[in-house]
Design an enzyme around this catalytic site. Structure first.
Site: not given
Ligand code: MTE
Ligand code: HPA
Ligand code: MOS
Length: 769
Positions: A311, A709
């Site tokens: 990534r 993210e």
């Molecule tokens: N927001 C909060 N409050 N707490 C979290 O742990 N994790 C982040 C993001 N936002 C996180 C957060 C990460 S690393 C990801 S990948 C996404 O939330 C995952 O959730 P989603 O797929 O529902 O966006």
């Molecule tokens: N993003 C986050 N988490 C993951 C991924 C990715 O692309 N691939 C495997 N775990």
């Molecule tokens: Mo988020 S780093 O893809 O858990």
């Protein structure tokens, strides 16, 4: 009424502040006789375990059992991808690695018991830095490479060239709830695991592997997490496994809960990176060619380090067309905690490097950095270095222009130049940076979601799906989606915590894709149920099936949903359905490094303004303006929280949070006293967040876009604003500053800008023609 698009509060907001929201560890009181686990930790970063004598611990008061390799009925390994993580190691691979776990009647008993374990070690030389790893050729995997055109030729033919390096620090997840799991056996030989995990299906897989049983014997549930940020994507697994192993051995419930210091010392972080680059560019600052090598410090096991590096390489273009590019990534194996997923998943490191390079180009040509950035933007129809057409590339410029206007960018830039000309010991800086972040798991098979929707005879509904809640608001959003898709009131929907016995084989809640995947799976289930109810309703309403409409808990405004459901039950129509979704049209060939790994891109931009003190290097973020593309937001309040929180977390990573290891390879910043987190006082004094309008994303549930993210990388604008302020201390020249830009580093950088210090070796510059 449509629930999607409404600013609903987080479904647990009240419970979060009253303390009623239950986390895994809160379940402990439900299990009388529960045992508590404490690790015996090795005091070396690299050593052989010569002898392990647990008899003292076994004899210690209130110790129920001591877990070692002998207790593992299955495989002694918790590595999620490669099987390279012995749970009970013979060779110590990082400082504080557990070699045994003591189970006590109380945590104190377990801790005292652990002190009675006699372990002897034969220390070995440890690799503790990326430089050491490169010297020893210590890598986890073969280098990854993405190549477009001939970068060397393009660079050689360019009117200008720069070479440089950048060191990027790691980051601790610092979720408020440290890692935790509780396991218990049931009478049929099954094991039930409550775990703070982003990936219950994988936790189930690893527990089953270590216990040597089929996966149907293992059930994993995650009530909610007090933050995860990627840190519980795979690293929840080994702890859940210890709990399960303890329960299997003793027949009693077992709790594993890491205290903060252990969570810091034992578990992985964001990868530190080193970047080396040579860029060629023309008189206008357009990049002609880029040769980039990235090294990540992955720690002792592979974990997710390959896709994280992937990534980073996918995002080393950020929002810019790089016509010739050679990007190579090395995943370094060191004797440290195993670095893991962290919000952005390598993307942030890749993007910081290109933004750093663009500022160097701007300083070299003495042109404002925002102009150099604009000139390099992708345009509609452009293709990335990995062969994906940049869909909606015009949004980059659109967001950019709208944000410059709404933030008053040009007036403020002019005012800052006047301020800086008048002030010698204080300078201000402003910067605007874009984000283009690819949405989808880069391992294509992960891009699937499942749901199970159960309708009861009174019209109330339970919704299960594979996504876990970590504070990001997934459950709030999927509840809104479920109510709309079924056409019922939101109160009719009860969201159930994810369990592996409701929806199997689910992907991690990660890659920001969880609303897209699980929301669409819920829609699929709801459509099936409506299709079965429609003929029933049509007969009751004496109309055609195609005329039946479900909305607001009513059917054609004439019958209640519950009336139709009850009638359907009597007619022996099934009232539950599983839903499924796979993201269409994505594919990627890792051998050629070409394809379409991402379903779409999430775009955004931020303007940050800082002031820097020339005597101390201290700075403040005076104002931040963000414009984020979330498509049609499912839940604007939730999305705003994601944008604000992501930005502040990114700001912490890039400016405050300095992760240090000591000479023995021990984490030297294992707590909030030594590890500086952003807090209220680091929030910009003025903070404006808005969403791009007219931004519907076709093909995604409710026209929305992922938001979890991407906003983290908007904080690169803060780093670039600091560099702009540092540049203002000198007359001209490149500002080389390693990340995080702590006040100390900013101080030395501005001294260099003033010509009072030599160029440092860690951020060395070589200038050419
Ligand atoms: N927001 C909060 N409050 N707490 C979290 O742990 N994790 C982040 C993001 N936002 C996180 C957060 C990460 S690393 C990801 S990948 C996404 O939330 C995952 O959730 P989603 O797929 O529902 O966006
Ligand atoms: N993003 C986050 N988490 C993951 C991924 C990715 O692309 N691939 C495997 N775990
Ligand atoms: Mo988020 S780093 O893809 O858990």
């Amino acid at each position: 009424m449509r629930f999607s698009g409404q600013s609903t509060p987080h479904e647990s907001a009240r419970a979060h502040v009253t303390g009623e929201a239950l986390y895994t560890d809160d379940l402990m009181s439900r299990f009388p006789g529960i045992l508590h686990a404490w690790p015996v930790m090795a005091p070396h970063a690299h050593a052989l375990l010569a002898r392990l004598d647990i008899s003292g611990a076994e004899a210690s008061p209130c110790v129920a059992a001591v877990l070692t390799a002998k207790d593992v009925p299955g495989e002694n390994d918790s590595g999620a991808n490669r099987h390279d993580e012995p749970l009970f190691p013979e060779e110590i691979a990082y400082h504080s690695q557990p070699v045994a776990w003591v189970l006590g009647e109380s945590l104190e008993a377990a801790r005292i018991g652990a002190l009675q374990v006699r372990a002897e070690y034969r220390p070995l030389p440890a690799i503790l830095t990326i430089e050491d790893a490169i010297a020893a050729q210590s890598f986890h995997s073969t280098p990854q490479r993405i190549v477009r055109g001939d970068a060397a030729v393009a660079i050689a033919a360019s009117p200008h060239r720069i070479e440089g390096r950048l060191s990027i620090g790691g980051q601790e997840h610092f979720y408020l709830e440290t890692k935790c799991a509780i396991a218990r056996m049931d009478e049929s030989g099954g094991v039930m695991v409550e775990a703070s995990t982003q990936h219950p299906a994988e936790t189930q897989e690893i527990v089953a592997r270590v216990l040597g049983v089929a996966r149907h014997r293992v059930t994993v549930e995650c009530l909610r997490m007090g933050g995860a940020f990627g840190g519980k994507e795979v690293q929840a697994n080994p702890l859940a496994t210890i709990a399960a192993l303890g329960a299997a051995k003793t027949g009693r419930p077992v709790r594993v809960r890491l205290p903060r210091r252990q969570d810091f010392a034992l578990t992985g972080k964001r990868h530190p990176f080193q970047a080396q680059f040579t860029a060629g560019f023309d008189e206008n600052g357009r990049i002609c060619g880029l040769d980039l090598t990235l090294y990540s410090d992955a720690g002792w096991s592979l974990d997710l380090s390959d896709p994280v590096m992937g990534r980073a390489l996918f995002h080393c273009d950020n929002a810019y067309l790089i016509p010739a590019l050679s990007a190579t990534g090395y995943v370094c194996k060191t004797h440290k905690t195993s670095q893991t997923a962290f919000r952005g998943f390598g993307g942030p490191q890749g993007m910081v490097v290109i933004e750093d390079i663009l500022d160097r180009i701007a300083r070299t040509l003495a042109v404002e950095p925002h102009i150099i950035r604009e000139r390099n933007f992708y345009r509609e129809g452009d293709v990335t270095h990995y062969g994906q057409t940049v869909k909606d590339a015009d949004r980059i410029a659109r967001i950019w222009e709208e944000l410059k206007t709404s933030s008053n960018f040009y007036e403020r830039l002019a005012a800052i130049h006047r301020f800086n000309a008048a002030e010698h010991h204080r300078k201000r800086g402003i910067a605007i940076t874009p984000v283009k972040f690819g949405i989808s798991f880069t391992a294509t098979f992960y891009n699937q979601g499942g749901a199970l929707v159960l309708v009861y005879r009174d019209g109330s509904v339970q919704v299960n799906h594979g996504g876990t809640e970590m504070g990001q608001g997934l459950i709030t959003k999927t509840r809104q989606i479920a109510a709309d898709c079924l056409g019922v009131e939101i109160d009719a929907i009860r969201m159930m915590p994810p369990r592996t016995d409701k929806v199997p084989n689910t992907s991690a809640t990660a890659a920001s894709a969880s609303t897209d995947l699980n929301g669409a799976a819920i829609r699929d289930a709801c459509r099936q149920i409506q299709a079965r109810l429609a003929p029933v309703a049509a007969r009751m309403l004496d109309c055609d099936e195609t005329q039946v409409r479900f909305a607001d808990g009513l059917v054609n405004d004439a019958l209640t949903f519950a009336q139709v459901v009850e009638a359907a039950y009597k007619q022996r129509v099934p009232l539950f359905a599983h839903g499924y979704y796979r993201t269409p049209e994505i594919q990627y060939d890792s051998k050629t490094a070409q394809g379409r790994p991402f379903s779409y891109y999430a775009y955004g931009a931020a303007v940050s303004e800082v002031k820097v003190d020339g005597f101390t290097g201290e700075y403040r973020v005076l104002r931040a303006d963000i414009l984020e593309d979330v498509g049609d937001s499912v839940s604007p309040l939730i999305d705003r929280g994601q944008v604000e929180g992501g930005f502040i977390q990114g700001l912490g990573w890039l400016t405050l949070e300095e992760f240090l290891w000591d000479a023995e390879g021990r984490v030297a910043t294992a707590g909030a006293s030594t590890y500086k987190l952003p807090s209220w006082s680091e929030v910009p004094e003025e903070f404006h967040v808005s969403f791009l309008k007219r931004a519907t994303e076709p093909g995604v549930i409710m026209g929305s876009k992922a938001v979890g993210e991407p906003p983290l990388m908007l904080a690169i604008s803060v780093r670039e604003a600091i560099r702009a302020a540092v540049a203002a201390f000198g007359s001209k020249g490149i500002v080389a500053i390693d990340s995080p830009a702590t006040p100390e580093r900013v101080f030395w950088a501005l001294r260099r800008a003033q010509g009072r210090e030599p160029i440092s070796s860690t951020a060395a510059e070589v200038m050419h023609g």
